[in-house]
Design an enzyme around this catalytic site. Structure first.
Site, PDB file in Angstrom:
ATOM      1  CB  SER A  34      -0.907   0.001   1.237  1.00  0.00           C
ATOM      2  OG  SER A  34      -1.532   1.253   1.415  1.00  0.00           O
TER       3      SER A  34
ATOM      4  CD  GLU B  59      -2.529   5.584   3.925  1.00  0.00           C
ATOM      5  OE1 GLU B  59      -1.909   5.974   4.937  1.00  0.00           O
ATOM      6  OE2 GLU B  59      -3.297   6.318   3.282  1.00  0.00           O
TER       7      GLU B  59
ATOM      8  CE1 TYR C  97      -4.505  -1.569   5.019  1.00  0.00           C
ATOM      9  CE2 TYR C  97      -3.484   0.470   4.280  1.00  0.00           C
ATOM     10  CZ  TYR C  97      -4.054  -0.752   3.992  1.00  0.00           C
ATOM     11  OH  TYR C  97      -4.157  -1.159   2.698  1.00  0.00           O
TER      12      TYR C  97
END
Length: 353
Positions: free
Chosen positions: A138, A140, A162
């Site tokens: 990801s 992120e 996350y």
């Protein structure tokens, strides 16, 4: 390996990406197996268009109960399915919710991934069958990065549980590739959306509200940070990149993105504009939706994927917003029909995430 002979195993098959990937693979002649968690309610709505009774002749989509937290279940499914490709898309994938559920987010996203990697390695070693592994990494993971745009070599600095869980899974996948020779690739996907996006994710929350507000079923939309900037693409495009990674002779990691960036405020303007509305008249800020630590700008550089995979996005963010608004206007019309027929239509449910 001939495409028609391939069998794929997908975790997270009931999610947005899993459903698009299953459609893509079925269209290429694969037999597709997916892992789903046992629930007291149906959670397979996204698969309804492609699912058929597995007992029917010619059925090529099969679902198996399991969980990324259960190593025995994972190993059992792999022994039964005997896949040639494994796509690990399963996760607790809502960034804001990961602050409220950090342990579960990590157990599924980090430990679940290494359980699947270990099961894949054991399956390969036991059967001497090559298995190719895709890990859904990801954007992120980049978090509070000082490098814009982000590439495959940009240092990671995650800003959420996350992102931390995804980073563990990312490096674990690389480790299994380097230590055990597993054909394992990571797709560092930037934000990718569609009409199948969950309604608590910001783009879908916006387009869902546009449909309801346009038809008088909702009055306001409450959001968090409108200035966060993201690289938004279409999920249907991005699953094509996942598949392409596993068709390469050598496994590698790839940034998958559009290279364009818009703020949440910009997306609001686009989405409300599709319905002839001004977002300023309907959007308010609610501190519940602010993250404890924010990621200000995520913008990907997909040049490696273009060069090595021949992949490029086909859907602009403007077309994506239109696609999502059109779908949610139709959903709102169905709700309006129920209301006009005397059925109660529930208000939009707000979550702290």
């Amino acid at each position: 390996m001939a495409t028609a002979a391939k069998r794929a195993f997908i975790t997270g098959i009931t999610g947005q990406d899993g459903s698009y990937l299953a459609e893509l693979l079925l269209g290429k002649g694969y037999t597709v197996h997916g892992m789903i968690r046992r629930s007291s309610s149906f959670n397979t709505q996204r698969l309804e268009a492609i699912y058929q009774d597995p007992h029917e002749a010619g059925a090529r989509l099969f679902l198996h109960y399991g969980d990324l937290c259960d190593a025995n279940a994972i190993s059992s499914i792999l022994r039964k399915v005997e896949p040639s490709e494994i796509y690990n898309l399963g996760a607790q994938s809502h960034v804001r919710v990961s602050f409220d559920m950090p342990i579960y987010t990590t157990e599924v996203g980090a430990l679940g991934s290494i359980k699947l990697l270990e099961a894949a390695r054991d399956y390969r070693d036991r059967t001497a069958v090559e298995v190719r592994f895709y890990q859904a990494s990801s954007s992120e993971m980049f978090g509070k990065t000082q490098e814009i745009p982000q590439t495959e070599t940009t240092p990671f600095s995650p800003r959420s549980p996350y992102g931390c869980a995804k980073l563990f899974a990312h490096w674990a996948t690389i480790n299994y590739r380097e230590a055990y020779g597993l054909h394992a690739s990571c797709g560092i996907l930037f934000n990718h959306e569609s009409p199948r996006r969950g309604e608590t994710f910001v783009t879908r929350k916006i387009t869902r509200a546009v449909g309801r507000i346009k038809l008088g079923l909702q009055k306001k939309l409450f959001l968090g940070n409108l200035d966060a900037k993201r690289d938004w693409g279409y999920a249907g495009d991005y699953v094509q990149a996942m598949w392409l990674m596993l068709q390469q002779d050598q496994p590698e990691d790839y940034v998958i993105a559009t290279g364009a960036v818009l703020s949440v405020r910009d997306f609001c303007e686009l989405a409300f504009g599709c319905a002839g509305l001004e977002y300023q008249d309907f959007v308010d800020i609610d501190p519940r939706y602010l993250r404890p630590t924010e990621v200000d700008v995520l913008q990907g550089d997909p040049s490696k994927a273009r060069r090595k995979l021949g992949w490029k996005p086909t859907t602009t963010v403007q077309a994506l917003a239109r696609m999502m608004v059109d779908a949610d206007l139709e959903l709102a019309r169905r709700e309006q029909t129920l209301r006009d027929a005397g059925h109660e239509v529930p208000a939009a449910i707000e979550h702290d995430g």
